[in-house]
Design a protein around this motif. Structure first.
Motif, mmCIF file in Angstrom:
data_model
loop_
_atom_site.group_PDB
_atom_site.id
_atom_site.type_symbol
_atom_site.label_atom_id
_atom_site.label_comp_id
_atom_site.label_asym_id
_atom_site.label_seq_id
_atom_site.Cartn_x
_atom_site.Cartn_y
_atom_site.Cartn_z
ATOM 1 N N THR A 73 0.810 -1.226 0.000
ATOM 2 C CA THR A 73 0.000 0.000 0.000
ATOM 3 C C THR A 73 0.836 1.265 0.000
ATOM 4 N N GLY A 74 2.141 1.097 -0.073
ATOM 5 C CA GLY A 74 2.978 2.290 -0.105
ATOM 6 C C GLY A 74 3.582 2.567 1.250
ATOM 7 N N PRO A 75 4.331 3.650 1.366
ATOM 8 C CA PRO A 75 5.002 3.973 2.626
ATOM 9 C C PRO A 75 3.990 4.336 3.706
ATOM 10 N N GLY A 88 1.745 6.152 6.341
ATOM 11 C CA GLY A 88 1.225 7.515 6.449
ATOM 12 C C GLY A 88 0.813 8.117 5.142
ATOM 13 N N LYS A 89 1.029 7.461 4.017
ATOM 14 C CA LYS A 89 0.671 8.015 2.711
ATOM 15 C C LYS A 89 -0.546 7.261 2.184
ATOM 16 N N PHE A 90 -1.545 8.010 1.749
ATOM 17 C CA PHE A 90 -2.733 7.398 1.167
ATOM 18 C C PHE A 90 -2.434 6.946 -0.247
ATOM 19 N N VAL A 91 -2.957 5.806 -0.618
ATOM 20 C CA VAL A 91 -2.758 5.269 -1.954
ATOM 21 C C VAL A 91 -4.111 5.192 -2.644
ATOM 22 N N ASP A 92 -4.191 5.660 -3.834
ATOM 23 C CA ASP A 92 -5.436 5.616 -4.607
ATOM 24 C C ASP A 92 -5.585 4.217 -5.189
#
Length: 136
Positions: free
Chosen positions: A126-128, A130-134
């Motif tokens: 889902t990525g790093p 704290g960062k939202f992923v679309d």
């Protein structure tokens, strides 16, 4: 339903456990726990190494009997074996066993164990943190 296991536990044991003597606590330790069905059709043995505790149907007496070291400790009258030993009511301490105890022991609960199945999904990318992923 899995009837190869039998779980025995004392309800509200902390309330009255403080009042019993050392000998009674030792008996309680031997009674409680998990029991595994034996090769015999209607016998469950304590799932502890070197334990001589078991629960069995005695057709001559029409009773479920719980014995420890060859001594009858608890019993339950029944019409037949169909319901198994699983029951919250009806179990009582054997009179012959109660004579030797300073403090009577309430019968444990004879229940089917609760089986919990878990399933893990993932891993997810889902990525790093704290960062939202679309995702859509």
């Amino acid at each position: 339903r899995d009837i190869t296991w039998l779980a025995l536990y004392f309800e509200n044991h902390l309330d009255w456990c403080k009042l019993v003597d050392k000998e009674t606590k030792e008996v309680m330790r031997k009674v409680g726990g998990n029991y595994k069905k034996g090769f015999e059709e209607l016998v469950w043995y304590a799932d502890v190494v070197d334990s001589k505790s078991h629960v069995a149907w005695i057709p001559e007496r029409r009773q479920w009997q719980h014995t420890i070291d060859g001594k009858l400790v608890f019993l339950r009258e029944a019409e037949d074996e169909s319901g198994g030993p699983f029951c919250e009511a009806g179990w009582r301490m054997a009179a012959s066993f109660a004579v030797g105890l300073k403090t009577p022991i309430p019968p444990p609960i004879y229940a089917r164990p609760t089986v919990v199945h878990t399933q893990t999904f993932g891993p997810f990318k889902t990525g790093p943190p704290g960062k939202f992923v679309d995702v859509g």
